[in-house]
Design a protein around this motif. Sequence first.
Motif, PDB file in Angstrom:
ATOM      1  N   ASP A  44       0.789  -1.243  -0.018  1.00  0.00           N
ATOM      2  CA  ASP A  44      -0.008   0.057  -0.103  1.00  0.00           C
ATOM      3  C   ASP A  44       0.809   1.171  -0.008  1.00  0.00           C
ATOM      4  O   ASP A  44       0.794   2.231   0.590  1.00  0.00           O
ATOM      5  N   GLN A  93      -4.432   7.724   7.266  1.00  0.00           N
ATOM      6  CA  GLN A  93      -5.518   6.798   6.493  1.00  0.00           C
ATOM      7  C   GLN A  93      -6.222   6.164   7.551  1.00  0.00           C
ATOM      8  O   GLN A  93      -5.849   5.692   8.582  1.00  0.00           O
ATOM      9  N   ALA A  94      -7.550   6.230   7.338  1.00  0.00           N
ATOM     10  CA  ALA A  94      -8.641   5.712   8.133  1.00  0.00           C
ATOM     11  C   ALA A  94      -9.552   5.293   7.232  1.00  0.00           C
ATOM     12  O   ALA A  94     -10.108   5.886   6.254  1.00  0.00           O
ATOM     13  N   ASN A  95     -10.303   4.038   7.561  1.00  0.00           N
ATOM     14  CA  ASN A  95     -11.608   3.569   6.737  1.00  0.00           C
ATOM     15  C   ASN A  95     -12.899   4.518   6.882  1.00  0.00           C
ATOM     16  O   ASN A  95     -13.362   4.589   6.131  1.00  0.00           O
ATOM     17  N   GLN A  96     -12.946   5.342   8.004  1.00  0.00           N
ATOM     18  CA  GLN A  96     -13.730   6.342   8.233  1.00  0.00           C
ATOM     19  C   GLN A  96     -13.119   7.582   8.849  1.00  0.00           C
ATOM     20  O   GLN A  96     -12.520   7.465   9.610  1.00  0.00           O
ATOM     21  N   LYS A  97     -13.620   8.778   8.163  1.00  0.00           N
ATOM     22  CA  LYS A  97     -13.161  10.050   8.858  1.00  0.00           C
ATOM     23  C   LYS A  97     -14.490  10.985   8.976  1.00  0.00           C
ATOM     24  O   LYS A  97     -15.192  11.220   7.833  1.00  0.00           O
ATOM     25  N   VAL A 158     -14.766   2.809  14.848  1.00  0.00           N
ATOM     26  CA  VAL A 158     -14.738   2.744  13.689  1.00  0.00           C
ATOM     27  C   VAL A 158     -13.840   4.055  13.068  1.00  0.00           C
ATOM     28  O   VAL A 158     -14.041   4.925  13.695  1.00  0.00           O
ATOM     29  N   GLY A 159     -12.884   3.792  12.442  1.00  0.00           N
ATOM     30  CA  GLY A 159     -12.074   4.930  11.943  1.00  0.00           C
ATOM     31  C   GLY A 159     -10.701   5.011  12.471  1.00  0.00           C
ATOM     32  O   GLY A 159     -10.104   5.927  12.508  1.00  0.00           O
ATOM     33  N   THR A 162      -4.554   3.875  10.372  1.00  0.00           N
ATOM     34  CA  THR A 162      -3.792   2.567  10.292  1.00  0.00           C
ATOM     35  C   THR A 162      -2.408   2.977   9.757  1.00  0.00           C
ATOM     36  O   THR A 162      -1.399   2.018   9.887  1.00  0.00           O
TER      37      THR A 162
END
Length: 179
Positions: A44, A93-97, A158-159, A162
């Motif tokens: 990544d 980077q985070a899957n939700q912000k 959540v969020g 990473t």
Amino acid sequence: MKLKRFVQISVGLTVAVLIAYGGFKLAQSGLETSVEDLNQEEVDGEPTNGKPEEVEVVLKVTNNEDLDELFPDTMSEYDMQEAIHYMSHGLVQANQKWGKIELTEDRVERLLYVAEFNKDTYTHGNRYITILMGWNNGDFSNAVDDHNFIWGLWNGTVGKATRLLTSDEIKKYNSENFN
């Protein structure tokens, strides 16, 4: 007859052992190569050798903004957390912000002043100062931990951050959100 059968079984077992040993050595060398390759490759866009990429962050100077009004001396601890958290979204980077505040030189300096002013009244005043001093000095290498510290205080589920964004990803985030 018994000797012939014994030789056949012995040869068969020897071949089986050699095949098994050869397969084991082949698999073992493949694993060693894979580990070495992973240490050299990127996943990544991030080096996997434990050394994060140097991230270049260029902070804008804010013009004609009343920072005393935006971040008053009497700013609540929650508002301080929110400002740090939302600014960190442009770095990680985070899957939700949820939420965003543009990270600028003037804002970091003002928040640092407010954090120092309130360090004895804020539960985590020294931590905010540490985060903001790093950012004020151009060190964003701990932004994932900075984000996740606030996220953890809020019992985030959540969020979670990473990794750091790359320099290009930071530029893209800023152009998409603040231009």
